[in-house]
Write an enzyme that holds these catalytic residues in place. Structure first.
Site, PDB file in Angstrom:
ATOM      1  N   HIS A 101       3.158  14.597   1.940  1.00 26.47           N
ATOM      2  CA  HIS A 101       2.556  15.916   1.724  1.00 26.47           C
ATOM      3  C   HIS A 101       3.642  16.968   1.952  1.00 26.47           C
ATOM      4  O   HIS A 101       4.440  16.836   2.893  1.00 26.47           O
ATOM      5  CB  HIS A 101       1.421  16.182   2.707  1.00 26.47           C
ATOM      6  CG  HIS A 101       0.204  15.345   2.501  1.00 26.47           C
ATOM      7  ND1 HIS A 101      -0.724  15.602   1.514  1.00 26.47           N
ATOM      8  CD2 HIS A 101      -0.250  14.250   3.163  1.00 26.47           C
ATOM      9  CE1 HIS A 101      -1.701  14.703   1.584  1.00 26.47           C
ATOM     10  NE2 HIS A 101      -1.430  13.877   2.576  1.00 26.47           N
ATOM     11  N   ASN A 137      -5.413   7.253  -5.944  1.00 23.65           N
ATOM     12  CA  ASN A 137      -6.089   8.524  -5.619  1.00 23.65           C
ATOM     13  C   ASN A 137      -5.197   9.720  -5.952  1.00 23.65           C
ATOM     14  O   ASN A 137      -4.817  10.521  -5.111  1.00 23.65           O
ATOM     15  CB  ASN A 137      -6.556   8.563  -4.167  1.00 23.65           C
ATOM     16  CG  ASN A 137      -5.430   8.382  -3.162  1.00 23.65           C
ATOM     17  OD1 ASN A 137      -4.426   7.741  -3.447  1.00 23.65           O
ATOM     18  ND2 ASN A 137      -5.598   8.954  -1.982  1.00 23.65           N
ATOM     19  N   ASP A 178       1.164   2.538   3.560  1.00 22.90           N
ATOM     20  CA  ASP A 178       0.319   3.725   3.426  1.00 22.90           C
ATOM     21  C   ASP A 178       1.170   4.982   3.543  1.00 22.90           C
ATOM     22  O   ASP A 178       0.706   6.014   4.031  1.00 22.90           O
ATOM     23  CB  ASP A 178      -0.808   3.731   4.456  1.00 22.90           C
ATOM     24  CG  ASP A 178      -1.902   4.760   4.120  1.00 22.90           C
ATOM     25  OD1 ASP A 178      -1.966   5.202   2.960  1.00 22.90           O
ATOM     26  OD2 ASP A 178      -2.659   5.126   5.037  1.00 22.90           O
ATOM     27  N   ARG A 214       2.199   9.915  -5.334  1.00 23.15           N
ATOM     28  CA  ARG A 214       1.784  11.175  -5.947  1.00 23.15           C
ATOM     29  C   ARG A 214       2.194  11.245  -7.427  1.00 23.15           C
ATOM     30  O   ARG A 214       2.273  10.229  -8.096  1.00 23.15           O
ATOM     31  CB  ARG A 214       2.321  12.377  -5.158  1.00 23.15           C
ATOM     32  CG  ARG A 214       2.094  12.320  -3.659  1.00 23.15           C
ATOM     33  CD  ARG A 214       0.673  12.078  -3.254  1.00 23.15           C
ATOM     34  NE  ARG A 214       0.499  12.216  -1.803  1.00 23.15           N
ATOM     35  CZ  ARG A 214      -0.524  11.707  -1.130  1.00 23.15           C
ATOM     36  NH1 ARG A 214      -1.465  11.035  -1.767  1.00 23.15           N
ATOM     37  NH2 ARG A 214      -0.622  11.878   0.179  1.00 23.15           N
ATOM     38  N   HIS A 271       0.862  -1.197   0.000  1.00 22.24           N
ATOM     39  CA  HIS A 271       0.000   0.000   0.000  1.00 22.24           C
ATOM     40  C   HIS A 271       0.894   1.241   0.000  1.00 22.24           C
ATOM     41  O   HIS A 271       1.467   1.596   1.025  1.00 22.24           O
ATOM     42  CB  HIS A 271      -0.880   0.002   1.250  1.00 22.24           C
ATOM     43  CG  HIS A 271      -1.862   1.136   1.312  1.00 22.24           C
ATOM     44  ND1 HIS A 271      -3.104   0.994   1.870  1.00 22.24           N
ATOM     45  CD2 HIS A 271      -1.796   2.430   0.906  1.00 22.24           C
ATOM     46  CE1 HIS A 271      -3.756   2.147   1.816  1.00 22.24           C
ATOM     47  NE2 HIS A 271      -2.964   3.028   1.225  1.00 22.24           N
ATOM     48  N   ALA A 273      -3.764  14.886   5.785  1.00 18.62           N
ATOM     49  CA  ALA A 273      -3.655  13.583   6.449  1.00 18.62           C
ATOM     50  C   ALA A 273      -2.721  12.673   5.667  1.00 18.62           C
ATOM     51  O   ALA A 273      -2.927  12.436   4.481  1.00 18.62           O
ATOM     52  CB  ALA A 273      -5.033  12.939   6.573  1.00 18.62           C
ATOM     53  N   HIS A 321       1.553   5.401  -1.570  1.00 18.57           N
ATOM     54  CA  HIS A 321       1.206   6.620  -2.308  1.00 18.57           C
ATOM     55  C   HIS A 321       2.500   7.285  -2.771  1.00 18.57           C
ATOM     56  O   HIS A 321       3.399   7.524  -1.956  1.00 18.57           O
ATOM     57  CB  HIS A 321       0.445   7.599  -1.408  1.00 18.57           C
ATOM     58  CG  HIS A 321      -0.842   7.070  -0.891  1.00 18.57           C
ATOM     59  ND1 HIS A 321      -2.045   7.240  -1.537  1.00 18.57           N
ATOM     60  CD2 HIS A 321      -1.122   6.359   0.240  1.00 18.57           C
ATOM     61  CE1 HIS A 321      -3.013   6.661  -0.836  1.00 18.57           C
ATOM     62  NE2 HIS A 321      -2.471   6.123   0.249  1.00 18.57           N
ATOM     63  N   LYS A 362      -9.508  -0.461  -5.904  1.00 18.75           N
ATOM     64  CA  LYS A 362      -9.511   0.209  -4.605  1.00 18.75           C
ATOM     65  C   LYS A 362     -10.855   0.866  -4.352  1.00 18.75           C
ATOM     66  O   LYS A 362     -11.330   1.672  -5.151  1.00 18.75           O
ATOM     67  CB  LYS A 362      -8.392   1.254  -4.569  1.00 18.75           C
ATOM     68  CG  LYS A 362      -8.303   2.046  -3.262  1.00 18.75           C
ATOM     69  CD  LYS A 362      -7.904   1.158  -2.090  1.00 18.75           C
ATOM     70  CE  LYS A 362      -7.839   1.972  -0.792  1.00 18.75           C
ATOM     71  NZ  LYS A 362      -6.575   2.675  -0.621  1.00 18.75           N
TER      72      LYS A 362
END
Length: 323
Positions: A239, A38, A235, A14, A10, A249, A12, A92
């Site tokens: 950011h 996402n 996960d 970007r 899992h 978050a 991210h 997902k």
């Protein structure tokens, strides 16, 4: 110790400049990762999957790293699913608006039951961000009933409870053969006290939020059990610093994962490798690059910044490092 084919289930990464800065933190530690869809705009089609994968390989070497692509769950036709299957790991499910860039999520899971039947037919896993819109500490606990309902209604569908953070879901993770779970580094090690027990630490704010010590302890026990249903999924979600101070978050854990997990498993190499590699490979018959990662017992200090992002445990000294 040498880990064969470590996999992050899992992740991210970007897009654009952010991807170029953060992805190498994963590729030097992992053979593969399941890439979250996402983005902006979200990955909702075969074209989107192929374009995102192309962008990944502008930074990563395809002989050193395998991106396992997810696509946003939609009301797909059978022809669309057949076309997607060779190019994706799974689909997902985000409840609408529940987390970062999830505004095109599903408002009612019953509405896409026909698609879930097709996922089962074509052996495509369904990954779920399992939270309701209830109170922060109860959102994931409240979603447990939905997981059980889906596990019973779709016995041939493999369902992944992503980033579980409560003792209730730790118990549920071993109850059904078709219900798998991923655990993050931050839910494994942190509690609500780390987030806001003293001064607020914005870098430890994520969704689902870190929970109580009793929840963390249940997750630790589950991870150390080596149970086949349980896998690592970071996960890791970067950011920019300015956005974290605005309340974004996500915890960027990618730089510290293997050193921190080596300390956590404290010499239990067999269970460590199940959690970080073997369980995922066996559960999904994954075909990823044949990569070995060596972890050595040597002091190492986590970076304080990666580009514009502050990583988890910034500046912390570890007793292990990735060679």
């Amino acid at each position: 110790m040498i880990i064969n084919q470590p996999i992050d289930m899992h992740l991210h990464i970007r897009q654009g400049d952010m991807l170029k800065k953060v992805l190498p933190q994963t590729t030097k530690q992992f053979a593969a990762a399941v890439i979250m869809p996402n983005t902006i705009p979200p990955i909702t089609s075969l074209e989107g999957v192929l374009n995102y994968k192309k962008e990944i390989f502008q930074t990563a070497d395809e002989n050193e790293f395998t991106p396992l692509m997810d696509v946003f769950l939609q009301d797909f036709t059978e022809e669309e699913i057949k076309a997607l299957k060779p190019h994706i790991f799974g689909m997902k499910f985000y409840p609408d608006g529940i987390t970062t860039n999830s505004d095109s999520g599903i408002s009612s899971i019953e509405s896409i039951y026909p698609t879930l039947e097709l996922l089962a037919k074509y052996n495509i896993p369904l990954s779920i961000h399992g939270e309701t819109n209830g109170s922060m500490l109860e959102r994931e606990r409240e979603f447990a009933a939905t997981y059980e309902k889906l596990a019973n209604n779709f016995p041939n569908l493999t369902i992944i409870m992503e980033h579980i953070s409560t003792k209730e879901l730790a118990e549920l993770a071993t109850k059904y053969d078709n219900l798998k779970a991923t655990i993050t580094l931050h839910h494994l090690l942190l509690t609500l006290d780390d987030l806001c027990g003293g001064a607020l630490n914005v870098h430890y704010f994520c969704k689902p939020t870190v929970k109580l010590a009793s929840d963390r302890d249940a997750l630790q026990e589950l991870a150390k059990s080596g149970h086949k249903n349980v896998m690592f999924g970071s996960d890791s979600a970067p950011h920019p610093l300015k956005n974290k101070y605005k309340g974004a978050a996500g915890i960027f854990s990618a730089p510290v994962i293997l050193p921190a997990l080596a300390e956590f498993f404290d010499g239990d190499f067999e269970t460590f490798e199940k959690f970080i590699s073997k369980n995922a490979i066996e559960n999904f018959n994954l075909q990823v690059v044949n990569k070995q990662v060596e972890i050595v017992e040597e002091e190492w200090t986590a970076p304080r910044m990666v580009g514009e992002v502050v990583p988890m445990f910034a500046g912390k000294r570890f007793s292990f490092k990735v060679k």
